[in-house]
Design a protein around this motif. Structure first.
Motif, PDB file in Angstrom:
ATOM      1  N   LYS A  62       0.833  -1.205   0.000  1.00 17.72           N
ATOM      2  CA  LYS A  62       0.000   0.000   0.000  1.00 17.72           C
ATOM      3  C   LYS A  62       0.864   1.250   0.000  1.00 17.72           C
ATOM      4  CE  LYS A  62      -1.219   1.995   3.931  1.00 17.72           C
ATOM      5  NZ  LYS A  62      -1.964   2.294   5.150  1.00 17.72           N
ATOM      6  N   LEU A  65      -0.413   8.341   2.933  1.00 13.15           N
ATOM      7  CA  LEU A  65      -0.112   9.785   2.899  1.00 13.15           C
ATOM      8  C   LEU A  65       0.037  10.249   1.453  1.00 13.15           C
ATOM      9  CD1 LEU A  65       2.573  10.144   5.742  1.00 13.15           C
ATOM     10  CD2 LEU A  65       0.094  10.394   5.921  1.00 13.15           C
ATOM     11  N   GLU A 107     -10.808   4.415   4.501  1.00 14.08           N
ATOM     12  CA  GLU A 107     -10.383   5.279   3.396  1.00 14.08           C
ATOM     13  C   GLU A 107     -10.842   4.651   2.078  1.00 14.08           C
ATOM     14  OE1 GLU A 107      -6.079   5.321   3.786  1.00 14.08           O
ATOM     15  OE2 GLU A 107      -6.199   7.197   4.909  1.00 14.08           O
ATOM     16  N   GLU A 140      -9.910   0.735   2.543  1.00 24.40           N
ATOM     17  CA  GLU A 140      -8.837   0.379   3.479  1.00 24.40           C
ATOM     18  C   GLU A 140      -9.283   0.745   4.889  1.00 24.40           C
ATOM     19  OE1 GLU A 140      -4.902   2.270   3.561  1.00 24.40           O
ATOM     20  OE2 GLU A 140      -4.193   0.529   4.699  1.00 24.40           O
ATOM     21  N   SER A 162       0.005   2.117   9.541  1.00 28.03           N
ATOM     22  CA  SER A 162      -1.356   1.946  10.080  1.00 28.03           C
ATOM     23  C   SER A 162      -2.171   0.874   9.355  1.00 28.03           C
ATOM     24  CB  SER A 162      -2.152   3.264  10.075  1.00 28.03           C
ATOM     25  OG  SER A 162      -1.442   4.300  10.692  1.00 28.03           O
TER      26      SER A 162
END
Ligand code: 0L1
Ligand code: MG
Length: 262
Positions: A62, A65, A107, A140, A162
């Motif tokens: 993944k 940010l 998200e 996600e 995370s």
């Protein structure tokens, strides 16, 4: 690199235990303020190795940010990268158990599945699109192990950015002829619109995040294998969830995906 191997290994165990036991911890830079990016990725790699040693499969990677707003907020000019283990994957329309998580948020993302391996350096949008088998809509579920989601960049990289759970929709769409920048995204929580966006929110084009991931792995002697699933980054801000919540995502032309929180 500032930390020795025993310290890196001890921090990997500490952060991974927080994930596995769903309890929060203070950010690890409180005790190791000298930690740098190489230390942080080394801790993340050790967590990955711990999972593999216990029999987990790594099914993808993944980027995090990935919006300019979030990068500015964190004072960085590049995204961060993590891995996805097999048990992070949840079925479309299924259930995420909050008891296994600390303070989850969701998200909306575009996920890429590769038909060819991708290796940096030198990867660009074109290489990513040529290597992509299909894309799918993805939710996600991020869950920082750090108290109140408060961390700095090195702490969050060590915590596998995370990463926690993800769910992908079952409608496979080829990228040829699609403008991923203008795909509209609607994220609903309990039937109400919770966030809206378009693909361009991710680094102007979601495939850029995948190219940067391949270049990041290439610099470390790794590559993205064929078949890998890649979450290209949150298109909107992350939305907090609690037990009882139902989250559904629709992405223009790609279909939908949903998850319930129990
Ligand atoms: O997937 C993400 O963008 C999360 C990256 C780590 C930062 C966070 O937990 O918000
Ligand atoms: Mg994300």
């Amino acid at each position: 690199m500032t930390l020795d191997h025993p310290t890196l290994a001890q921090l990997a165990e500490h952060v991974e235990n927080a994930e596995l036991n769903a309890h929060d911890i203070s950010k690890i830079t409180d005790d190791h303020p000298e930690m740098d990016w190489d230390d942080a990725y080394a801790i993340q790699d050790l967590i990955r190795q711990r999972k593999i040693a216990r029999g987990a499969r790594i099914v993808g990677f993944k980027a995090g940010l990935t919006s300019y707003a979030k990068m500015k907020q964190m004072g960085v000019d590049t995204p961060v990268f993590g891995f996805l283990a097999d048990y992070f994957s949840l079925p479309d329309g299924g259930e995420a158990r909050c008891a296994e998580l600390i303070h989850p948020k969701v998200e909306p993302e575009i996920a890429f599945v590769l038909k060819h391996p991708l290796s940096g350096p030198g990867c660009h949008i074109g290489s990513v699109l040529a290597a992509t088998d299909f894309i799918v809509p993805a939710i996600e579920i991020i869950d920082s192990r750090y108290r109140d989601f408060k961390f700095d960049l090195t702490s969050v990289i060590a915590d596998n950015c995370s990463s926690s759970r993800f769910v992908v929709g079952g409608s496979m769409t080829p990228v040829a002829g699609l403008d991923l920048r203008t795909l509209g995204v609607v994220l609903e929580k309990n039937g109400q619109v919770a966030a809206l966006g378009a693909g361009a929110a991710v680094l102007n084009h979601p495939a850029t995040a995948v190219a940067m991931l391949a270049n990041h792995l290439g610099a470390r002697g790794e590559s993205l294998p064929a078949g890998a699933l890649i979450l290209s980054g949150g298109i909107t801000e992350a939305v907090a969830v609690s037990p009882g919540d139902h989250i559904s995502l629709r992405i223009q032309g790609l279909g939908g995906v949903s998850i319930r929180f129990a």
